[in-house]
Design an enzyme around this catalytic site. Structure first.
Site, PDB file in Angstrom:
ATOM      1  CG  HIS A 105      -1.265   3.421   9.292  1.00  0.00           C
ATOM      2  ND1 HIS A 105      -2.293   3.954   8.547  1.00  0.00           N
ATOM      3  CD2 HIS A 105      -1.427   2.076   9.236  1.00  0.00           C
ATOM      4  CE1 HIS A 105      -3.052   2.971   8.063  1.00  0.00           C
ATOM      5  NE2 HIS A 105      -2.541   1.821   8.462  1.00  0.00           N
ATOM      6  CG  ASP A 120      -0.737  -6.133   4.131  1.00  0.00           C
ATOM      7  OD1 ASP A 120      -1.025  -5.155   3.414  1.00  0.00           O
ATOM      8  OD2 ASP A 120      -1.484  -6.533   5.052  1.00  0.00           O
ATOM      9  CG  HIS A 172      -3.265 -10.372   4.531  1.00  0.00           C
ATOM     10  ND1 HIS A 172      -4.572 -10.791   4.489  1.00  0.00           N
ATOM     11  CD2 HIS A 172      -3.281  -9.063   4.186  1.00  0.00           C
ATOM     12  CE1 HIS A 172      -5.329  -9.794   4.122  1.00  0.00           C
ATOM     13  NE2 HIS A 172      -4.566  -8.722   3.922  1.00  0.00           N
ATOM     14  CG  ASN A 184      -6.190   0.338   0.896  1.00  0.00           C
ATOM     15  OD1 ASN A 184      -5.219   0.218   0.150  1.00  0.00           O
ATOM     16  ND2 ASN A 184      -6.134   0.047   2.181  1.00  0.00           N
ATOM     17  CG  HIS A 240      -1.732  -1.184   1.454  1.00  0.00           C
ATOM     18  ND1 HIS A 240      -3.053  -1.223   1.087  1.00  0.00           N
ATOM     19  CD2 HIS A 240      -1.459  -2.387   2.001  1.00  0.00           C
ATOM     20  CE1 HIS A 240      -3.567  -2.406   1.402  1.00  0.00           C
ATOM     21  NE2 HIS A 240      -2.619  -3.145   1.959  1.00  0.00           N
ATOM     22  CG  PHE A 241       3.872   2.020  -2.348  1.00  0.00           C
ATOM     23  CD1 PHE A 241       4.234   1.470  -1.120  1.00  0.00           C
ATOM     24  CD2 PHE A 241       4.611   1.655  -3.460  1.00  0.00           C
ATOM     25  CE1 PHE A 241       5.304   0.571  -1.010  1.00  0.00           C
ATOM     26  CE2 PHE A 241       5.687   0.770  -3.366  1.00  0.00           C
ATOM     27  CZ  PHE A 241       6.017   0.222  -2.143  1.00  0.00           C
ATOM     28  CG  HIS A 267      -8.571  -8.042   3.806  1.00  0.00           C
ATOM     29  ND1 HIS A 267      -7.500  -7.326   4.280  1.00  0.00           N
ATOM     30  CD2 HIS A 267      -9.298  -8.378   4.892  1.00  0.00           C
ATOM     31  CE1 HIS A 267      -7.585  -7.234   5.598  1.00  0.00           C
ATOM     32  NE2 HIS A 267      -8.669  -7.867   6.001  1.00  0.00           N
TER      33      HIS A 267
HETATM   34  O1  DOR Z   1      -3.543  -3.870   8.463  1.00  0.00           O
HETATM   35  C1  DOR Z   1      -3.899  -3.561   7.342  1.00  0.00           C
HETATM   36  N1  DOR Z   1      -3.627  -2.348   6.819  1.00  0.00           N
HETATM   37  N2  DOR Z   1      -4.611  -4.427   6.628  1.00  0.00           N
HETATM   38  C2  DOR Z   1      -5.212  -4.064   5.481  1.00  0.00           C
HETATM   39  O2  DOR Z   1      -5.911  -4.863   4.916  1.00  0.00           O
HETATM   40  C3  DOR Z   1      -5.090  -2.703   4.960  1.00  0.00           C
HETATM   41  C4  DOR Z   1      -3.859  -2.097   5.447  1.00  0.00           C
HETATM   42  C5  DOR Z   1      -3.812  -0.598   5.197  1.00  0.00           C
HETATM   43  O3  DOR Z   1      -4.052  -0.195   4.079  1.00  0.00           O
HETATM   44  O4  DOR Z   1      -3.494   0.134   6.124  1.00  0.00           O
END
Ligand code: DOR
Length: 440
Positions: A307, A303, A232, A95, A63-64, A180
């Protein structure tokens, strides 16, 4: 033989042939010769004496955050982290903000990738009730790795939580659907358990949440005949179930689920260990390793889900789920190799050949003539601490910071271009969209 662009000499090459001392020559972005190439001339040569040469590592789940969440990460920082970790291509998740649901938003991501990605790249198109009819067209667009379906709520608002809509998605199109698998009804039922401490994260999102969703989607996949890739996986029971569905389902697990376990990870790392689906107890970690050994697991992806430290500092459950990992994927797996848990041939299958096979990548994932000159050079003996100053993710932390591993990526070569050497990025970003066999 005419002059080569790049020659990698004297390396120990991990390939379909086994593990051999071989030279590799690359011209016009492709591997054009493998063997004893002492007499071949090249514009540039790397002496890989003492190093192992792997097919370029493909991280098929990151996720970038671009566009819309660039305070956490962007395509430049995320792919810089990837290249520093020995990764040559990444597949990025939908997302973002906006969610990647339309042709226009997909084309925008591909344009951004071309502008700033250090590695090659592809993007998942998100599945939603609103775009299900367009999926057969969307999945064929340039730069699309496959379709992504969230059965349970995680970061962002993508969600297809009922069997009828899941069936519609799996009936629309032909390419691999990455899943997922967490059961939304049970997550909602148990939401009251997400209180007080992150130790309750795996209590709320328990084993049954994961198992139930995996079981539901496997049945629908078989019914509709659609290939799925269950992301995952976290429980030993799912591994046993997935072993009965290898006709339609491939399987991913992550380095963090193979390395960390509850409750220790939450006591040591707090919300830095919080992700969905959660890190679980030791018996599940062991069960996942069994799944790796038995070949039920096809792929290890990071994955990578960064954050910021400030966001993670919120008291649980306001702390967001997800941890960075694209840069530590290979170091952690090399460390597991050095501990005797994973052979190098198996590692290569899980991080190069596996993603290529599952998503039908054209010309990557193998050290063979005609394939892209994507190589990852590793020093298997190097003991190295994972430090903050090495990490390139914008989030600025890793759950593995301070850990020392044995085995380290020292070179990243993408289509014959040296992109990373000895911890430094070289030249400028030059990533291109990955190509897929079904869309050539
Ligand atoms: O822990 C997670 N973070 N699981 C996910 O499915 C999405 C990801 C995120 O985009 O932060």
């Amino acid at each position: 033989m005419s002059e080569m662009d790049l020659l990698i000499k004297n390396g120990t090459v991990v390939s379909h042939r086994g593990i051999d001392q071989l030279d590799i020559a690359i011209r016009d972005e492709k591997i054009v010769a493998i063997g004893n190439l002492k007499d071949v001339s090249a514009k540039e040569a790397i002496d890989a004496t003492g190093l192992h040469v792997l097919p370029g590592v493909i991280d098929s789940q990151v996720h970038f955050r671009e566009p819309g969440l660039e305070h956490k990460e962007d395509l430049a920082t995320g792919t810089a982290a990837a290249a520093l970790g020995g990764v040559t291509a990444i597949f990025e998740m939908p997302n973002t903000n906006p969610l990647t649901l339309t042709a226009k938003d997909m084309a925008d991501k591909v344009r951004r990738g071309r502008e700033k990605a250090w590695t090659d790249f592809a993007f998942f198109i998100g599945a939603a009730a609103e775009n299900v009819e367009n999926l057969p067209m969307l999945e064929r667009q340039e730069g699309v790795s496959g379709v992504k379906l969230f059965m349970g709520s995680s970061t962002g608002s993508l969600l297809v939580d009922n069997d009828e809509d899941i069936r519609r998605v799996l009936s629309s199109g032909v390419r691999r659907v990455a899943i997922h698998a967490e059961d939304e009804p049970r997550l909602l039922e148990r939401r009251h358990l997400a209180v007080d401490t992150v130790l309750n994260h795996p209590v709320w999102r328990d084993e049954v949440v994961a198992y139930r969703a995996t079981e539901r989607v496997l049945k629908i996949a078989r019914e509709t005949g659609r290939r799925i890739h269950v992301l995952h996986i976290t429980t030993k029971e799912e591994i046993e179930l997935l072993a009965k569905y290898k006709d339609v389902a491939t399987v991913e697990t992550t380095p963090q689920h193979l390395t960390l376990s509850s409750p220790d990870c939450y006591e040591r790392l707090g919300s830095y260990a919080q992700m969905n689906p959660p890190i679980r107890g030791e018996e599940h970690r062991q069960g996942l390793w069994q799944g790796v050994r038995d070949g039920v697991v096809d792929v290890i992806g990071s994955d990578h889900a960064p954050h910021t430290k400030e966001e993670k500092a919120n008291a649980y459950p306001a702390s967001p789920s997800g941890m960075p990992g694209v840069q530590t994927l290979l170091p952690l797996l090399l460390d597991h190799h050095n501990k005797g848990e994973l052979s190098l041939s198996h590692l290569m299958d899980l991080t190069s050949a596996g993603p290529a096979r599952i998503y039908g990548v054209a010309g990557k994932g193998r050290i063979a003539l005609g394939y892209d000159g994507d190589l990852t050079l590793v020093d298997l003996k190097r003991k190295q601490e994972i430090t903050g100053d090495w990490l390139a993710s914008k989030c600025g932390w890793s759950p593995f910071e301070g850990d020392t591993v044995t085995g380290w990526p020292v070179g990243t070569i993408i289509r014959g271009r040296q992109v990373m050497r000895d911890g430094e990025l070289l030249g400028a970003s030059g990533g291109e969209p990955v190509k897929f066999q079904e869309c050539l």
